[in-house]
Design an enzyme around this catalytic site. Sequence first.
Site, short mmCIF file in Angstrom:
data_model
loop_
_atom_site.label_atom_id
_atom_site.label_comp_id
_atom_site.label_asym_id
_atom_site.label_seq_id
_atom_site.Cartn_x
_atom_site.Cartn_y
_atom_site.Cartn_z
N ILE A 10 0.85 -1.19 0.00
CA ILE A 10 0.00 0.00 0.00
C ILE A 10 0.88 1.24 0.00
O ILE A 10 1.78 1.37 0.84
CB ILE A 10 -0.93 0.03 1.22
N TYR A 149 -7.70 18.44 -9.39
CA TYR A 149 -7.72 17.14 -8.71
C TYR A 149 -8.57 16.13 -9.48
O TYR A 149 -8.14 14.99 -9.72
CB TYR A 149 -8.28 17.32 -7.29
N LYS A 153 -7.66 12.28 -11.26
CA LYS A 153 -8.35 11.01 -11.00
C LYS A 153 -9.09 10.51 -12.23
O LYS A 153 -9.21 9.30 -12.45
CB LYS A 153 -9.31 11.19 -9.82
N VAL A 182 -14.54 10.77 2.58
CA VAL A 182 -14.03 9.85 3.60
C VAL A 182 -13.16 10.63 4.57
O VAL A 182 -12.37 11.49 4.16
CB VAL A 182 -13.19 8.71 2.96
#
Length: 297
Positions: A10, A149, A153, A182
Amino acid sequence: MSAGKTSVLITGCSPGGIGHALAMVFHKRGCHVIATARNTAALESMRDVGMSVVQLDVTDTASIAVCKAEVAKITDGRLDILVNNAGRTHTIPALDMELDDVRATYEANVFGPMLMCQAFIGLLIPARGLIVNISSVSTVVPYLFGAIYSSTKGAINVYSRALRMELRPFGVRVMVAMTGTVRSNIASHFPRALPPGSLYRPVDDVFQWRLTFSQTSATMPTEVYARKLVGAALRGEGWLGGLVGGSPDWFWAGGMALTGWMATLIPTWLSERLVARFFGIGRMGRRIQEAARAKKD
């Protein structure tokens, strides 16, 4: 590494973020987690509970090469799951961008994951592994002051679709995590302000609200998001070529993720108008025009 354990690498595992939460959940599920960060001193508590810790800067090819060599030793040349999580936020009006700042965001959010996939594919193929690219719901809706941003993505989404097809002959899968709001500390890492000449100075309060939007709007606890993603990632290949029971190609979770998914089912012009209404673009326009008239008078 213990025999039989699923190995998971990760990126971006500093405490307080999604990567750290994912590492903890994968570890609890019995996986051998290789946690990475630019500053590994922040990861010592993860090493203490049995995870491997490796220094990594995804924007540095030399760092990636050293990390790959170390991971190959840890896992005996196999890697089951690569999670491309490291990245940076970028909230600023599109017209107020600074090119060097934009380049830095693309280096972290786009080129970093691309380099990681290229570097680690030799370890993923023997394991018939899974690549998880962390993306954003903001790629399917116009996110106010998020053009930079969201575009990074969006690039990851398109890259992942082609990569998924190209890796199919080798048995390596690609899952894109379409992430809503989140809980994370990412918003505090890259503080920005409107430049003096910005067209949006009359609505600076809206910009300030937008800076922390992901942490104040239907925000999902990080641990809840992590449990959902880890559960999906560990489903494996499934049956019938992955059509049944396997890890999904597209994983949706986080605050407003369902709304984002539903936006893909309606015409783009309609979703854009609905989102503009949500962000109060009409009121913004009136305030900007009023400020312009007052300045003229």
